[in-house]
Design a protein around this motif. Structure first.
Motif, PDB file in Angstrom:
ATOM      1  N   CYS A  12      47.956  72.386  32.054  1.00  0.00           N
ATOM      2  CA  CYS A  12      46.897  71.713  32.817  1.00  0.00           C
ATOM      3  C   CYS A  12      45.749  71.248  31.922  1.00  0.00           C
ATOM      4  O   CYS A  12      45.131  70.212  32.184  1.00  0.00           O
ATOM      5  CB  CYS A  12      46.395  72.618  33.931  1.00  0.00           C
ATOM      6  N   ALA A  13      45.468  71.998  30.849  1.00  0.00           N
ATOM      7  CA  ALA A  13      44.453  71.553  29.882  1.00  0.00           C
ATOM      8  C   ALA A  13      44.892  70.232  29.244  1.00  0.00           C
ATOM      9  O   ALA A  13      44.092  69.303  29.056  1.00  0.00           O
ATOM     10  CB  ALA A  13      44.234  72.619  28.813  1.00  0.00           C
ATOM     11  N   ILE A  14      46.177  70.151  28.911  1.00  0.00           N
ATOM     12  CA  ILE A  14      46.720  68.921  28.340  1.00  0.00           C
ATOM     13  C   ILE A  14      46.656  67.789  29.365  1.00  0.00           C
ATOM     14  O   ILE A  14      46.261  66.663  29.048  1.00  0.00           O
ATOM     15  CB  ILE A  14      48.166  69.147  27.858  1.00  0.00           C
ATOM     16  N   GLY A  15      47.043  68.092  30.612  1.00  0.00           N
ATOM     17  CA  GLY A  15      46.995  67.083  31.668  1.00  0.00           C
ATOM     18  C   GLY A  15      45.597  66.525  31.866  1.00  0.00           C
ATOM     19  O   GLY A  15      45.411  65.305  32.015  1.00  0.00           O
ATOM     20  N   LEU A  16      44.603  67.399  31.861  1.00  0.00           N
ATOM     21  CA  LEU A  16      43.210  66.960  31.995  1.00  0.00           C
ATOM     22  C   LEU A  16      42.800  66.081  30.816  1.00  0.00           C
ATOM     23  O   LEU A  16      42.119  65.060  30.993  1.00  0.00           O
ATOM     24  CB  LEU A  16      42.289  68.180  32.091  1.00  0.00           C
ATOM     25  N   ALA A  17      43.233  66.452  29.616  1.00  0.00           N
ATOM     26  CA  ALA A  17      42.894  65.670  28.422  1.00  0.00           C
ATOM     27  C   ALA A  17      43.525  64.280  28.484  1.00  0.00           C
ATOM     28  O   ALA A  17      42.904  63.286  28.082  1.00  0.00           O
ATOM     29  CB  ALA A  17      43.346  66.408  27.163  1.00  0.00           C
TER      30      ALA A  17
END
Length: 449
Positions: free
Chosen positions: A317-322
């Motif tokens: 999810c951190a990657i998705g947000l980025a």
């Protein structure tokens, strides 16, 4: 890195020995060994760069520093089973919800487009308490057994069509049953679905869902006629089914003008279920299903818990947000519109020059160039397309692939940072190759090479 300690021929020999041969490589006769990448460029073991027109998975560009930074930071802090309470999953779902119609508000995170489409099938069948599915001809929805069953592109080569799967004509206005000269192709193709539903009902069966890629990719980079989805949804819902839009290939702004491919069909259209995947994690395995409260409640009501160990984990999810941040900050939707329009314009000019180009189509950075041996009969120029791909790779270090039922469509789905200069280069090289084919009277379809 371990892979860089091996010579190319050793890597290939080990792959032939250890990896299943149905897992094919690009350019299998002379594969490219890629050891690093950045933006829209790939680099082989000798440092030679290749322009990547293929990798729609690396959506915002290979190894984007903002993505790798977000991944590393979260990985150092926490990565755990997604059944623990954590901020990232809800913050990410909230961000995604802001890009979608209001009624699409319940999210299920998974790891791949195939997982997403499998779950969408379960949601539809649970909600309707029915099994039958209508799909488009030449469709591909994933590699799980449940999805092979609803993918004509695959099941026609395998066990064949199941009795609960029904195939509607692909709305291809270039070579389909209704073409560009039809006054209302969207309505005409929608009516084929209506008639198919009537046939299904006459057999005493009932449909659970209509499944469609918002822009059929394996089918040949098809842009669906306006109004098609709205009318199909009307017919499907009146028959008690739900509409599933597969955005695994086309979501996250690839079409430029909109965030999702289905939005090209008009503001009044909203699917009941949307699946997403490939571009979502910029190469990290991240995918999702979003649906309505009503469908989600029916899924919960079966009393069986749904959990996905890795789906929606903190790192994913951190990657998705980025990825969402980069799309916004770098105006990648705007870039898709500008560069995609430029690419299509250049290809249309090429079409006027080369008779082998039958059609140019696409939207944003989702573009297809269909090659034919005869413009009137629209005969697929499969071997010519393969020849162009081979020479682009060998002479120009440009990676392009083919698609469509006859593999005669050169497809362009590059990273979204693809530039105007990249488009100029690709078209210039295709022009040179096609000019050479004509000048040397190479009858590629007759294997005169």
């Amino acid at each position: 890195m371990a892979e860089e300690t091996l010579k190319k021929e050793d890597t290939l020999a080990m792959r032939l020995k250890l990896i299943g041969q149905s897992c094919r490589l690009f350019y299998s006769e002379d594969p490219v060994k890629i050891v690093r990448a950045r933006g829209q460029y790939l680099f082989d073991e000798n440092g030679k760069s290749y322009l990547d027109c293929i990798s729609n998975v690396q959506h915002v560009g290979h190894c984007h520093p903002a993505i790798t930074k977000a991944a590393a930071a979260q990985m150092e802090l926490l990565n755990t089973n997604s059944r623990f309470l954590h901020d990232n999953i809800v913050l990410y779902a909230d961000r995604l919800a802001s890009t979608l119609p209001e009624k699409l508000c319940i999210f299920y995170f998974v790891n791949s487009g195939s997982e997403a489409n499998d779950l969408a099938l379960r949601l539809a069948q649970q909600h309707t308490q029915r099994e039958d599915v209508v799909v488009l001809d030449h469709a591909y929805h994933g590699h799980l057994k449940s999805l092979i069953d609803i993918s004509p592109y695959k099941f026609r080569k395998l066990a064949g069509q199941k009795e609960w799967v029904h195939v509607a004509p692909l709305p291809d206005i270039y070579r389909g049953i209704y073409r560009e000269d039809h006054p209302s192709p969207g309505q005409a193709y929608a009516d084929t679905v209506k008639h198919l539903i009537e046939e299904i009902q006459q057999k005493g069966r009932k449909i659970s869902a209509f499944f469609a890629e918002s822009l059929p990719s394996v089918g040949g980079q098809i842009v669906l006629p306006k109004g098609y989805f709205s009318k199909v949804a009307e017919y499907v819902r009146s028959a008690g089914g739900v509409f599933v839009a597969d955005e695994v290939q086309t979501g996250f702004g690839r079409v430029g003008s909109h965030f999702w491919g289905f939005q090209l069909q008009g503001e009044d259209f909203c699917p009941d279920i949307v699946t997403m995947g490939k571009p979502m994690g910029n190469g990290h395995p991240l995918a999702c299903v979003v649906t309505t409260k009503e469908i989600a409640e029916a899924f919960t009501a079966n009393g069986v818990e749904y959990f996905n160990t890795f789906g929606g984990n903190p790192v994913s999810c951190a990657i998705g947000l980025a990825v969402l941040d980069v799309i916004e900050k770098e105006d990648l939707r705007g870039n898709a519109t500008r560069v995609g329009t430029h690419l299509k314009d250049l290809l249309k000019k090429l079409q006027a020059k080369h008779d082998v180009i039958g059609d140019v189509r696409g939207v944003g950075l989702f573009v297809g160039l269909e090659l034919v041996t005869d413009r009137e009969r629209r005969t697929p120029a499969t071997k010519t397309a393969a020849w162009v791909v081979k020479r682009l790779k060998e002479e120009d270090q440009i990676c392009v692939s083919t698609d469509g039922p006859w593999d005669n469509v050169l497809k362009f789905k590059p990273p979204m940072c693809f530039s105007l200069e990249n488009a100029d280069l690709v078209v210039r090289c295709i022009d040179r190759i096609l000019t050479d084919v004509t000048a040397n009277d190479l009858k590629l379809e007759n294997e005169d090479i």
